[in-house]
Design an enzyme around this catalytic site. Structure first.
Site, mmCIF file in Angstrom:
data_model
loop_
_atom_site.group_PDB
_atom_site.id
_atom_site.type_symbol
_atom_site.label_atom_id
_atom_site.label_comp_id
_atom_site.label_asym_id
_atom_site.label_seq_id
_atom_site.Cartn_x
_atom_site.Cartn_y
_atom_site.Cartn_z
ATOM 1 N N ARG A 66 0.844 -1.209 0.000
ATOM 2 C CA ARG A 66 0.000 0.000 0.000
ATOM 3 C C ARG A 66 0.871 1.249 0.000
ATOM 4 N NH1 ARG A 66 -4.560 0.629 -1.766
ATOM 5 N NH2 ARG A 66 -5.331 -1.149 -0.569
ATOM 6 N N HIS A 162 0.510 3.637 -10.692
ATOM 7 C CA HIS A 162 -0.459 4.100 -9.674
ATOM 8 C C HIS A 162 0.267 4.869 -8.565
ATOM 9 C CE1 HIS A 162 -3.475 3.725 -6.511
ATOM 10 N NE2 HIS A 162 -4.229 2.883 -7.177
ATOM 11 N N GLU A 265 -2.233 8.972 -11.220
ATOM 12 C CA GLU A 265 -1.808 7.749 -11.896
ATOM 13 C C GLU A 265 -1.772 7.927 -13.412
ATOM 14 O OE1 GLU A 265 -4.514 4.646 -10.531
ATOM 15 O OE2 GLU A 265 -4.875 5.797 -8.703
HETATM 16 C C1 BG6 Z 1 -7.521 3.466 -7.830
HETATM 17 C C2 BG6 Z 1 -8.943 3.096 -8.192
HETATM 18 O O1 BG6 Z 1 -6.734 3.460 -8.983
HETATM 19 O O2 BG6 Z 1 -7.006 2.474 -6.930
HETATM 20 C C3 BG6 Z 1 -9.777 2.996 -6.934
HETATM 21 O O3 BG6 Z 1 -9.473 4.080 -9.077
HETATM 22 C C4 BG6 Z 1 -9.163 1.989 -5.975
HETATM 23 O O4 BG6 Z 1 -11.101 2.613 -7.269
HETATM 24 C C5 BG6 Z 1 -7.707 2.398 -5.709
HETATM 25 O O5 BG6 Z 1 -9.906 1.975 -4.770
HETATM 26 C C6 BG6 Z 1 -6.957 1.446 -4.774
HETATM 27 O O6 BG6 Z 1 -7.045 0.154 -5.244
HETATM 28 P P1 BG6 Z 1 -6.446 -1.057 -4.406
HETATM 29 O O7 BG6 Z 1 -6.834 -2.295 -5.157
HETATM 30 O O8 BG6 Z 1 -4.971 -0.847 -4.342
HETATM 31 O O9 BG6 Z 1 -7.074 -0.969 -3.024
#
Ligand code: BG6
Length: 293
Positions: A66, A162, A265
């Site tokens: 994360r 991302h 992103e």
């Molecule tokens: C973003 C999405 O790119 O990533 C969101 O648009 C999503 O909808 C977020 O909640 C985080 O995703 P994840 O799978 O890492 O919890």
């Protein structure tokens, strides 16, 4: 241990056999995990950290880290046909090969990681591919993710670099470069809307901006800096902040974590077709410019 002959690079082995690549050259420091080819830190010497990493991030083989820069690939968000498949694809859950580390002529460091099909990937996505992720660590962090279709049939790929940016306080952040750009609002039933002025964040934001300019600026009053963000081979920019309630519901996010981060992103959403033998390259570059305004 591979590639430790490059003077600016060391490799550490972590729990679960994770490998962490540390780059330390005259411009900057950078940390990259082979798990997901995930960058978790980039700091230009004498400047503040550019990338946000959750203090509660989990470093486990079946989890995406994360924060940092997850690679969403070969699909963005939920799988279009099968919600049991991992969100944002399998690249961020895969162990990548650390292929090379090289000092460039200007003193920056180039790291290359690769990923290709495996039994596990074929079970999730039935195509042959060669992915190459080129990371150049200098005053600018330059990323390029190139896929080559090595199979016999065309495939569609979507995805994103991302990036979680480290911000002083989300209340004091503005994102410039989206005035007049259409977006899908994922927190409002995917309704299409149009941005007016700068993006400011005062609630949960989850938006896919369609065909914005390749360059935008993140102005951070608290940290007194502007981050210049560029992209290439990308048809969308996703802007995401989960805000308080969602942060509290996420195990790997600290309750107040949403105040210190903003995801901007480089997106490939909608996806693009890649014919056999063809390539597609998605890129992002990040650079801190001192003084926000
Ligand atoms: C973003 C999405 O790119 O990533 C969101 O648009 C999503 O909808 C977020 O909640 C985080 O995703 P994840 O799978 O890492 O919890």
């Amino acid at each position: 241990m591979p590639h430790t002959d490059c003077p600016d690079v060391t490799v550490q082995t972590q729990p679960f056999g994770f490998e962490k690549i540390l780059v330390d050259n005259r411009f900057a420091d950078c940390e990259i995990y082979t798990h997901g080819a995930h960058i978790t830190s980039f700091r230009v010497k004498g400047q503040q950290e550019l990338i946000w990493l959750s203090p509660n991030a989990l470093f486990l083989p079946d989890k995406a880290i994360r924060g940092g820069i997850p690679i969403c690939w070969p699909w963005f968000g939920a799988h279009p046909a099968d919600s049991d498949k991992p969100a944002h694809g399998f690249a961020r859950l895969s162990t990548w090969q650390f292929k090379s580390a090289q000092v460039q002529e200007d003193g920056s460091t180039e790291i290359v990681l690769t990923l290709s099909e495996s039994q596990q990937s074929l079970a999730l996505w039935p195509y042959k591919f060669a992915l190459e992720y080129r990371i150049v660590v200098g005053e600018v962090l330059s990323l390029s993710l190139t896929v080559t279709n090595t199979g016999e049939s065309a495939f569609e790929v979507s995805g994103a670099l991302h990036t979680y940016f480290n911000v002083g306080d989300i209340a004091d952040v503005r994102l410039q470069g989206f005035d007049g750009v259409d977006y899908f609002d994922k927190v409002d039933g995917n309704v299409q809307k149009q941005q007016s002025g700068d993006i400011v964040i005062g609630q949960e934001v989850d938006r896919v901006y369609l065909n914005p300019e390749d360059n935008c600026q993140l102005l951070d009053k608290r940290l007194n800096r502007t981050i210049a963000i560029g992209k290439s081979g990308s048809n969308s920019t996703i802007v995401w902040n989960p805000w308080q309630e969602k942060s509290q519901s996420m195990k790997d996010m600290s309750d107040e974590g949403y105040r210190q981060m903003l995801c901007v992103e480089a997106g490939l959403s909608p996806g693009v077709m890649v014919a056999p033998g063809q390539r597609h390259c998605l890129g992002q570059c990040l650079k801190e410019c001192l003084k926000a305004n």
